[in-house]
Design a protein around this motif. Sequence first.
Motif, PDB file in Angstrom:
ATOM      1  N   GLY A   1       0.772  -1.234   0.000  1.00 38.86           N
ATOM      2  CA  GLY A   1       0.000   0.000   0.000  1.00 38.86           C
ATOM      3  C   GLY A   1       0.801   1.281   0.000  1.00 38.86           C
ATOM      4  O   GLY A   1       0.274   2.349   0.307  1.00 38.86           O
ATOM      5  N   PHE A   2       2.070   1.225  -0.380  1.00 41.10           N
ATOM      6  CA  PHE A   2       2.863   2.459  -0.433  1.00 41.10           C
ATOM      7  C   PHE A   2       3.918   2.379  -1.524  1.00 41.10           C
ATOM      8  O   PHE A   2       4.251   1.309  -2.018  1.00 41.10           O
ATOM      9  N   VAL A   3       4.401   3.566  -1.903  1.00 43.80           N
ATOM     10  CA  VAL A   3       5.503   3.688  -2.849  1.00 43.80           C
ATOM     11  C   VAL A   3       6.691   4.208  -2.049  1.00 43.80           C
ATOM     12  O   VAL A   3       6.595   5.256  -1.402  1.00 43.80           O
ATOM     13  N   PRO A   4       7.810   3.486  -2.060  1.00 39.03           N
ATOM     14  CA  PRO A   4       8.948   3.933  -1.256  1.00 39.03           C
ATOM     15  C   PRO A   4       9.541   5.247  -1.769  1.00 39.03           C
ATOM     16  O   PRO A   4       9.566   5.494  -2.976  1.00 39.03           O
ATOM     17  N   ASN A   5       9.984   6.064  -0.843  1.00 38.73           N
ATOM     18  CA  ASN A   5      10.642   7.321  -1.166  1.00 38.73           C
ATOM     19  C   ASN A   5      12.123   7.014  -1.400  1.00 38.73           C
ATOM     20  O   ASN A   5      12.905   6.917  -0.460  1.00 38.73           O
ATOM     21  N   ILE A   6      12.504   6.852  -2.663  1.00 39.80           N
ATOM     22  CA  ILE A   6      13.876   6.481  -3.011  1.00 39.80           C
ATOM     23  C   ILE A   6      14.729   7.732  -3.074  1.00 39.80           C
ATOM     24  O   ILE A   6      14.485   8.621  -3.890  1.00 39.80           O
ATOM     25  N   VAL A   7      15.732   7.798  -2.207  1.00 41.75           N
ATOM     26  CA  VAL A   7      16.610   8.969  -2.171  1.00 41.75           C
ATOM     27  C   VAL A   7      17.931   8.723  -2.879  1.00 41.75           C
ATOM     28  O   VAL A   7      18.634   9.669  -3.223  1.00 41.75           O
TER      29      VAL A   7
END
Length: 153
Positions: free
Chosen positions: A88-94
Amino acid sequence: MSRSGGLEVTKLVEKGELDVAFVVLPTKSNEIEESLIYEGHFVHVPENHKLKNANEIRLEQLKDEEWILYDLTFALRQIVLDSCRQEGFVPNIVYSTAQWDLLMSLVHEGLGVALVPNPLIKMFGKSISTKEISSQYICLENRRCCKKRTLQN
């Protein structure tokens, strides 16, 4: 010797440019034979992370975290992205990288979290904080693959 992601090295094995490769999950090639090496991946978190004392971390607990992922040549990247979406989420790729040691160092410096295979935990030892990952959507197996005619057991 080549250091690239599983998607890229699988193609090199198919072409005969590499004799053996180590990849996550089964390949989808009729040209390649593979054998299971190990199962198990862990979440690598900074030493000061709020979940550092947990025995196990559920993937959904990492939805608000900054992620350090493998680059596009790694099948593991897509597995992580797909698993997060199913949670249920999209990872915040840094940051994305093809270098395991850089990935581990960036997490160690507190710049994000990463999913790492079991052997890396053993290589880096006690200098890192790792926890078992739990998700019904992640199935992570690492395999050795070779062209069918060259596999030796």
